[in-house]
Design a protein around this motif. Structure first.
Motif, PDB file in Angstrom:
ATOM      1  N   UNK A   1     -30.585  12.618   7.320  1.00  0.00           N
ATOM      2  CA  UNK A   1     -29.212  12.198   7.795  1.00  0.00           C
ATOM      3  C   UNK A   1     -29.156  13.553   8.084  1.00  0.00           C
ATOM      4  N   UNK A   2     -28.532  14.268   9.209  1.00  0.00           N
ATOM      5  CA  UNK A   2     -27.931  15.568  10.148  1.00  0.00           C
ATOM      6  C   UNK A   2     -26.617  15.615   9.619  1.00  0.00           C
TER       7      UNK A   2
ATOM      8  N   UNK B   1     -31.394  12.645  18.746  1.00  0.00           N
ATOM      9  CA  UNK B   1     -32.329  11.248  19.106  1.00  0.00           C
ATOM     10  C   UNK B   1     -33.124  11.635  18.291  1.00  0.00           C
ATOM     11  N   UNK B   2     -33.672  12.327  16.951  1.00  0.00           N
ATOM     12  CA  UNK B   2     -34.881  12.652  17.144  1.00  0.00           C
ATOM     13  C   UNK B   2     -35.065  12.359  15.135  1.00  0.00           C
ATOM     14  N   UNK B   3     -33.556  12.280  14.663  1.00  0.00           N
ATOM     15  CA  UNK B   3     -33.076  12.389  13.049  1.00  0.00           C
ATOM     16  C   UNK B   3     -33.109  11.110  13.441  1.00  0.00           C
ATOM     17  N   UNK B   4     -32.844  10.314  11.952  1.00  0.00           N
ATOM     18  CA  UNK B   4     -32.382   9.237  11.567  1.00  0.00           C
ATOM     19  C   UNK B   4     -30.576   8.790  11.881  1.00  0.00           C
ATOM     20  N   UNK B   5     -29.793  10.359  11.167  1.00  0.00           N
ATOM     21  CA  UNK B   5     -28.671   9.380  11.893  1.00  0.00           C
ATOM     22  C   UNK B   5     -27.690  11.029  12.017  1.00  0.00           C
ATOM     23  N   UNK B   6     -26.365  10.926  12.328  1.00  0.00           N
ATOM     24  CA  UNK B   6     -25.566  11.621  12.023  1.00  0.00           C
ATOM     25  C   UNK B   6     -24.357  12.001  11.141  1.00  0.00           C
ATOM     26  N   UNK B   7     -24.021  12.555  10.338  1.00  0.00           N
ATOM     27  CA  UNK B   7     -22.551  13.134   9.809  1.00  0.00           C
ATOM     28  C   UNK B   7     -21.892  13.842  10.478  1.00  0.00           C
ATOM     29  N   UNK B   8     -20.234  13.779  10.499  1.00  0.00           N
ATOM     30  CA  UNK B   8     -19.696  14.815   9.970  1.00  0.00           C
ATOM     31  C   UNK B   8     -18.017  14.458   9.446  1.00  0.00           C
ATOM     32  N   UNK B   9     -18.109  15.126   8.406  1.00  0.00           N
ATOM     33  CA  UNK B   9     -17.287  14.994   7.313  1.00  0.00           C
ATOM     34  C   UNK B   9     -16.661  16.207   7.346  1.00  0.00           C
ATOM     35  N   UNK B  10     -15.718  17.766   7.988  1.00  0.00           N
ATOM     36  CA  UNK B  10     -15.000  17.808   7.901  1.00  0.00           C
ATOM     37  C   UNK B  10     -14.800  18.895   7.026  1.00  0.00           C
TER      38      UNK B  10
ATOM     39  N   UNK C   1     -30.820  22.930   5.036  1.00  0.00           N
ATOM     40  CA  UNK C   1     -31.626  21.817   5.519  1.00  0.00           C
ATOM     41  C   UNK C   1     -32.698  22.169   3.525  1.00  0.00           C
ATOM     42  N   UNK C   2     -33.097  20.810   3.564  1.00  0.00           N
ATOM     43  CA  UNK C   2     -34.665  20.686   3.259  1.00  0.00           C
ATOM     44  C   UNK C   2     -35.080  21.304   3.710  1.00  0.00           C
ATOM     45  N   UNK C   3     -36.230  22.212   3.009  1.00  0.00           N
ATOM     46  CA  UNK C   3     -37.424  23.021   3.554  1.00  0.00           C
ATOM     47  C   UNK C   3     -38.296  22.093   4.742  1.00  0.00           C
ATOM     48  N   UNK C   4     -38.817  21.414   4.257  1.00  0.00           N
ATOM     49  CA  UNK C   4     -40.068  20.358   5.235  1.00  0.00           C
ATOM     50  C   UNK C   4     -38.916  20.548   6.688  1.00  0.00           C
ATOM     51  N   UNK C   5     -37.516  20.271   7.082  1.00  0.00           N
ATOM     52  CA  UNK C   5     -36.815  19.508   8.275  1.00  0.00           C
ATOM     53  C   UNK C   5     -36.753  21.699   8.520  1.00  0.00           C
ATOM     54  N   UNK C   6     -37.112  22.730   8.470  1.00  0.00           N
ATOM     55  CA  UNK C   6     -36.372  23.862   8.288  1.00  0.00           C
ATOM     56  C   UNK C   6     -37.137  24.239  10.327  1.00  0.00           C
ATOM     57  N   UNK C   7     -38.353  24.001  10.195  1.00  0.00           N
ATOM     58  CA  UNK C   7     -38.954  24.448  11.417  1.00  0.00           C
ATOM     59  C   UNK C   7     -38.329  24.005  11.977  1.00  0.00           C
TER      60      UNK C   7
END
Length: 259
Positions: free
Chosen positions: A151-152, A176-185, A245-251
């Motif tokens: 979730x990004x 399109x590549x991740x699970x879902x998006x969030x927008x909190x403000x 981000x979590x380090x596994x998703x940095x690249x």
């Protein structure tokens, strides 16, 4: 770096803003600073309170804050960096996704940070080499391995909508590549949600120092990564394009953002 007892004092001061915020909201006054950019009596009351109390406790440390003139301060040194209300638009809408965010900048890095949502009574804090915590419980970024499950959260940079035509294609490709998006403000809350595993990444362009400083040390002490979109170190004394981000998703995320 301030000592443990001093950290507790600062955390308590930030917690004390809850009653002030709820009281000031009863007579809310909204002033427009610019496009999608607001300040309220709540922002000003919180800032004045923390400026006064921090000044008493740490007279040697100047304050950089959203609702004050910072000219002449933005050079290397030691500073408090304060966003009295991160998520002012949410506050106006009674959306309850707003936070008081306070970071301690010291010689090129953020060494201590506190982010407090008075509506949920969740207080995040972190100190360099001392870990990150939510209401005194140690937290860590998610260990989710598959980016397709991630979730990004993103910021849409509403102050400069002309950037949307460049930003949204990037957001689309990530979505399109991740699970879902969030927008909190609230940038600072998003960074804290990365730190405690509720989100796996957060991206936004042109954040001001008070929008990301406190969250940076919390994310890093929770095992996460904070970078600019180019992969560099944020400066903290000027605006930045921020990835947390979590380090596994940095690249994966940097590859998309560098476009």
């Amino acid at each position: 770096m301030i000592e443990a007892q001093q950290q507790k004092k600062v955390i308590e001061l930030v917690r004390q803003t809850k009653d002030l915020i709820l009281r000031e909201m009863q007579k809310e006054e909204v002033m427009v600073k610019g496009a999608a950019n607001y300040v309220t009596n709540v922002d000003l009351a919180v800032q004045n309170f923390l400026k006064e109390e921090l000044g008493k406790a740490f007279p040697e440390i100047p304050l950089i804050a959203e609702e004050k003139e910072n000219t002449g301060l933005l050079k290397d040194g030691v500073y408090w960096i304060l966003d009295p209300i991160d998520g002012t638009a949410n506050l106006i809408l009674d959306f309850h996704m707003s936070a008081v965010a306070l970071g301690l900048y010291e010689k090129g890095e953020i060494v201590f940070g506190v982010v407090y949502n008075p509506f949920t009574d969740e207080l995040f804090h972190g100190a360099k080499s001392e870990g990150a915590y939510l209401n005194d419980r140690k937290i860590h970024v998610s260990d989710t391995e598959n980016f397709g499950d991630a979730v990004i959260s993103y910021g849409s940079t509403p102050y400069t909508k002309s950037e949307a035509k460049n930003l949204f294609p990037i957001f689309y490709d990530i979505f399109m590549k991740c699970g879902d998006f969030r927008r909190t403000g609230s940038a600072e809350l998003d960074m804290c949600y990365v730190a405690c595993g509720r989100e796996h990444g957060y991206i936004e362009r042109d954040l001001k120092p008070w929008d990301y400083s406190a969250g940076t040390v919390i994310v890093r002490e929770a095992g996460g990564v904070v970078r600019t979109w180019e992969g560099g170190e944020p400066t903290y004394l000027k605006n930045g394009d921020i990835l947390a981000c979590a380090p596994q998703f940095e690249e994966i995320l940097l590859k998309e953002l560098k476009r």
